[in-house]
Write an enzyme that holds these catalytic residues in place. Structure first.
Site, mmCIF file in Angstrom:
data_model
loop_
_atom_site.group_PDB
_atom_site.id
_atom_site.type_symbol
_atom_site.label_atom_id
_atom_site.label_comp_id
_atom_site.label_asym_id
_atom_site.label_seq_id
_atom_site.Cartn_x
_atom_site.Cartn_y
_atom_site.Cartn_z
ATOM 1 N N GLU A 145 -3.548 18.666 -11.748
ATOM 2 C CA GLU A 145 -3.964 18.946 -13.045
ATOM 3 C C GLU A 145 -5.433 19.571 -13.274
ATOM 4 O O GLU A 145 -6.232 18.917 -14.083
ATOM 5 C CB GLU A 145 -3.638 17.689 -13.905
ATOM 6 C CG GLU A 145 -3.514 18.062 -15.397
ATOM 7 C CD GLU A 145 -2.937 16.947 -16.454
ATOM 8 O OE1 GLU A 145 -1.955 16.418 -15.667
ATOM 9 O OE2 GLU A 145 -3.222 16.890 -17.240
ATOM 10 N N ASN A 158 1.033 19.140 -21.395
ATOM 11 C CA ASN A 158 0.841 18.320 -22.461
ATOM 12 C C ASN A 158 0.845 18.743 -23.524
ATOM 13 O O ASN A 158 0.473 18.399 -24.692
ATOM 14 C CB ASN A 158 -0.646 18.009 -22.409
ATOM 15 C CG ASN A 158 -0.978 16.949 -21.031
ATOM 16 O OD1 ASN A 158 -0.057 16.301 -20.567
ATOM 17 N ND2 ASN A 158 -1.873 17.415 -20.127
ATOM 18 N N ARG A 187 0.815 -1.239 -0.103
ATOM 19 C CA ARG A 187 0.110 -0.113 0.072
ATOM 20 C C ARG A 187 0.803 1.439 -0.023
ATOM 21 O O ARG A 187 0.422 2.351 0.407
ATOM 22 C CB ARG A 187 -0.952 -0.002 0.886
ATOM 23 C CG ARG A 187 -1.855 -1.147 1.007
ATOM 24 C CD ARG A 187 -3.184 -0.750 1.807
ATOM 25 N NE ARG A 187 -4.031 -1.905 1.890
ATOM 26 C CZ ARG A 187 -4.003 -2.797 2.788
ATOM 27 N NH1 ARG A 187 -3.057 -2.845 3.596
ATOM 28 N NH2 ARG A 187 -4.886 -3.788 2.819
ATOM 29 N N HIS A 218 0.959 11.555 -28.291
ATOM 30 C CA HIS A 218 0.764 10.112 -27.649
ATOM 31 C C HIS A 218 0.095 9.204 -28.619
ATOM 32 O O HIS A 218 0.321 7.985 -28.833
ATOM 33 C CB HIS A 218 -0.067 10.401 -26.505
ATOM 34 C CG HIS A 218 0.800 10.610 -25.204
ATOM 35 N ND1 HIS A 218 0.304 11.109 -24.085
ATOM 36 C CD2 HIS A 218 2.100 10.458 -25.087
ATOM 37 C CE1 HIS A 218 1.117 10.884 -23.073
ATOM 38 N NE2 HIS A 218 2.465 10.678 -23.690
ATOM 39 N N ARG A 275 -1.178 22.941 -14.965
ATOM 40 C CA ARG A 275 -0.296 21.610 -15.335
ATOM 41 C C ARG A 275 -0.767 20.930 -16.575
ATOM 42 O O ARG A 275 0.157 20.323 -17.062
ATOM 43 C CB ARG A 275 -0.686 20.552 -14.022
ATOM 44 C CG ARG A 275 0.576 19.135 -14.449
ATOM 45 C CD ARG A 275 0.448 18.290 -13.202
ATOM 46 N NE ARG A 275 1.266 17.375 -13.367
ATOM 47 C CZ ARG A 275 1.778 16.192 -12.457
ATOM 48 N NH1 ARG A 275 1.414 16.543 -11.305
ATOM 49 N NH2 ARG A 275 2.891 15.515 -12.895
ATOM 50 N N HIS A 322 1.517 16.763 -26.585
ATOM 51 C CA HIS A 322 1.553 15.227 -26.230
ATOM 52 C C HIS A 322 0.140 14.702 -26.494
ATOM 53 O O HIS A 322 0.117 13.496 -26.477
ATOM 54 C CB HIS A 322 1.355 15.305 -24.490
ATOM 55 C CG HIS A 322 2.879 15.554 -24.156
ATOM 56 N ND1 HIS A 322 3.743 16.591 -24.639
ATOM 57 C CD2 HIS A 322 3.593 14.717 -23.633
ATOM 58 C CE1 HIS A 322 5.009 16.327 -23.878
ATOM 59 N NE2 HIS A 322 4.826 15.161 -23.076
HETATM 60 N N1 NAD Z 1 5.517 10.665 -15.166
HETATM 61 C C1 NAD Z 1 5.903 11.447 -16.078
HETATM 62 O O1 NAD Z 1 5.463 12.308 -15.573
HETATM 63 C C2 NAD Z 1 6.441 11.297 -17.276
HETATM 64 C C3 NAD Z 1 6.759 12.604 -18.251
HETATM 65 C C4 NAD Z 1 7.396 12.338 -19.353
HETATM 66 C C5 NAD Z 1 7.778 11.155 -19.971
HETATM 67 N N2 NAD Z 1 7.474 10.110 -19.164
HETATM 68 C C6 NAD Z 1 7.584 8.652 -19.689
HETATM 69 O O2 NAD Z 1 9.167 8.440 -19.444
HETATM 70 C C7 NAD Z 1 9.257 7.483 -20.814
HETATM 71 C C8 NAD Z 1 10.454 7.948 -21.661
HETATM 72 O O3 NAD Z 1 11.490 8.204 -20.795
HETATM 73 P P1 NAD Z 1 12.953 8.268 -21.492
HETATM 74 O O4 NAD Z 1 13.166 9.034 -22.634
HETATM 75 O O5 NAD Z 1 13.866 8.527 -20.334
HETATM 76 O O6 NAD Z 1 12.944 6.748 -21.785
HETATM 77 P P2 NAD Z 1 13.807 5.439 -21.352
HETATM 78 O O7 NAD Z 1 13.749 5.232 -19.790
HETATM 79 O O8 NAD Z 1 13.279 4.242 -22.245
HETATM 80 O O9 NAD Z 1 15.277 5.803 -21.573
HETATM 81 C C9 NAD Z 1 15.677 5.667 -23.018
HETATM 82 C C10 NAD Z 1 16.768 4.566 -23.370
HETATM 83 O O10 NAD Z 1 18.115 5.179 -22.888
HETATM 84 C C11 NAD Z 1 18.824 4.061 -22.063
HETATM 85 N N3 NAD Z 1 19.299 5.055 -21.177
HETATM 86 C C12 NAD Z 1 18.861 5.644 -19.927
HETATM 87 N N4 NAD Z 1 19.740 6.354 -19.366
HETATM 88 C C13 NAD Z 1 21.141 5.890 -20.000
HETATM 89 C C14 NAD Z 1 22.418 6.551 -19.896
HETATM 90 N N5 NAD Z 1 22.689 7.206 -19.037
HETATM 91 N N6 NAD Z 1 23.454 5.769 -20.618
HETATM 92 C C15 NAD Z 1 23.013 5.143 -21.424
HETATM 93 N N7 NAD Z 1 21.755 4.517 -21.823
HETATM 94 C C16 NAD Z 1 20.808 5.231 -21.016
HETATM 95 C C17 NAD Z 1 17.674 3.419 -21.579
HETATM 96 O O11 NAD Z 1 17.916 2.135 -21.239
HETATM 97 C C18 NAD Z 1 16.789 3.180 -22.666
HETATM 98 O O12 NAD Z 1 17.183 2.205 -23.805
HETATM 99 C C19 NAD Z 1 8.027 7.436 -21.126
HETATM 100 O O13 NAD Z 1 7.401 6.066 -20.595
HETATM 101 C C20 NAD Z 1 7.080 8.303 -20.795
HETATM 102 O O14 NAD Z 1 5.877 8.159 -20.888
HETATM 103 C C21 NAD Z 1 6.752 10.351 -17.882
#
Ligand code: NAD
Length: 339
Positions: free
Chosen positions: A224, A232, A108, A239, A228, A235
């Site tokens: 939101e 988007n 939880r 998306h 906030r 997005h």
């Molecule tokens: N929660 C939120 O508010 C929010 C906001 C924006 C995006 N997101 C989410 O974030 C995700 C995208 O995140 P991302 O772009 O960081 O993608 P990711 O986590 O898939 O990382 C991208 C790639 O880079 C590699 N990688 C990461 N750090 C590295 C490093 N320092 N050196 C070498 N390789 C590295 C990873 O293994 C992966 O292959 C999506 O799922 C999206 O929905 C969430």
């Protein structure tokens, strides 16, 4: 360690914005902490994880799904994680979203923190408490809003970040500039990705500025109902086409921002589309793309930003000033199919 603390509605979050993972031992109790990361990061930085309990996941958006959550939970049970345990997500947005989500449902809810290792996760995904997973083509369909206890930036991780991931991160930085920060837009126009990649102080300053833009927006509107929503920008359509064409998140929202600029021309008098598309291109991002508009609209209809028969769409009045407009779905269909 230099610490900034930001208050949110239910808790406050400590930010360590230019530190090293070696300092993690001063932030959490090592024996009760479990790190969650992915194979790419673990393999590129193995020695940084030495001595820590670590769960290493397969990398990629396709693993941001319920079966991965189940696997992590089974491992946590096996490792004896309890209510006093802390989970630390060391990775990109996939890892921070998964870690925050698992920590919010395991027993939880247990404590969690983030060490984001992509530009995108540093300026966006790790901030604001939204954590969740995808369901089929529907991104982030299931999740929670729950803040981490801390966020720690260690720029040493960026040394191994692939070029395409730098570009992804800059899509969110350009988004912030478009909706909130005209001065930063000018700074980005005058600089280049290469110069940010080669000058640690420059990128550290830019990442801090962006992390704080998002933090302030979320502080004012955590759940939101207002500002906030501006985050988007790009997005909604982004998306919809992201999973249709297996685009990266940054590429998809870059295309989404381009078309949102055109919708803004029609509905909010925006006149600077070319400046936005020029900047996106300068940072290696795609702008105009052929996509199946009918299919995109079908997916878009399931978007969380749809309220009854209207969609909250983020538009620009000018660079640095985003606005949210409620557009009837029937009008939106016409606009999108005519783009
Ligand atoms: N929660 C939120 O508010 C929010 C906001 C924006 C995006 N997101 C989410 O974030 C995700 C995208 O995140 P991302 O772009 O960081 O993608 P990711 O986590 O898939 O990382 C991208 C790639 O880079 C590699 N990688 C990461 N750090 C590295 C490093 N320092 N050196 C070498 N390789 C590295 C990873 O293994 C992966 O292959 C999506 O799922 C999206 O929905 C969430």
């Amino acid at each position: 360690m230099k610490k900034l603390t930001y208050k949110f509605s239910t808790t406050s979050v400590d930010y360590y914005l230019d530190e090293s993972i070696a300092q993690l031992k001063d932030v959490v109790d090592k024996t009760h902490t479990i790190i969650i990361t992915d194979e790419n990061i673990f393999n590129a930085h193995t020695k940084r994880f030495k001595g820590w309990n670590t769960i290493v996941l397969k990398a990629g958006e396709e693993f941001k799904i319920q079966p991965t959550v189940d696997t992590i939970i089974e491992e946590l049970i096996e490792m004896g994680a309890d209510r006093k345990s802390t989970l630390v997500g060391v990775g990109g947005g996939v890892i921070t979203d998964l870690t925050g989500y698992v920590a919010s449902v395991y027993m939880r809810g247990i404590k969690f923190g983030f060490i984001p290792t992509t530009v995108l996760a540093m300026v966006d995904a790790s901030i604001g408490g939204k954590n969740g997973i995808d369901v089929g083509v529907y991104k982030n369909m299931v999740g929670v809003i729950r803040q981490p206890s801390f966020i720690l930036h260690d720029f040493a991780f960026l040394k191994t970040l692939p070029q395409s991931e730098w570009e992804n991160g800059f899509a969110e930085i350009i988004k912030h500039a478009c909706i909130k920060d005209a001065a930063m837009f000018k700074q980005l126009e005058a600089s280049s990705l290469k110069s940010y990649q080669s000058k640690k102080n420059l990128v550290a300053e830019l990442i801090k500025r962006n992390a704080l833009i998002k933090t302030k927006v979320v502080q004012q509107d955590e759940f939101e109902s207002g500002d906030r929503k501006l985050l988007n920008f790009g997005h909604t359509l982004g998306h919809a086409i992201e999973n249709m064409y297996e685009l990266s998140h940054g590429q998809a929202i870059s295309i989404g921002m381009t078309y949102a600029c055109h919708i803004s021309e029609q509905l909010s008098g925006f006149k600077q589309t070319e400046k936005v598309t020029d900047l996106l291109s300068k940072y290696g991002l795609p702008t105009y793309a052929e996509f199946d508009k009918t299919k995109a609209f079908d997916i878009l209809q399931k978007d969380k930003k749809k309220v009854k028969s209207e969609m909250n769409y983020v538009l620009l009045e000018k660079i640095g000033k985003g606005v949210v407009k409620s557009i009837p779905m029937t009008d939106l269909k016409k606009i999108i199919t005519s783009l």
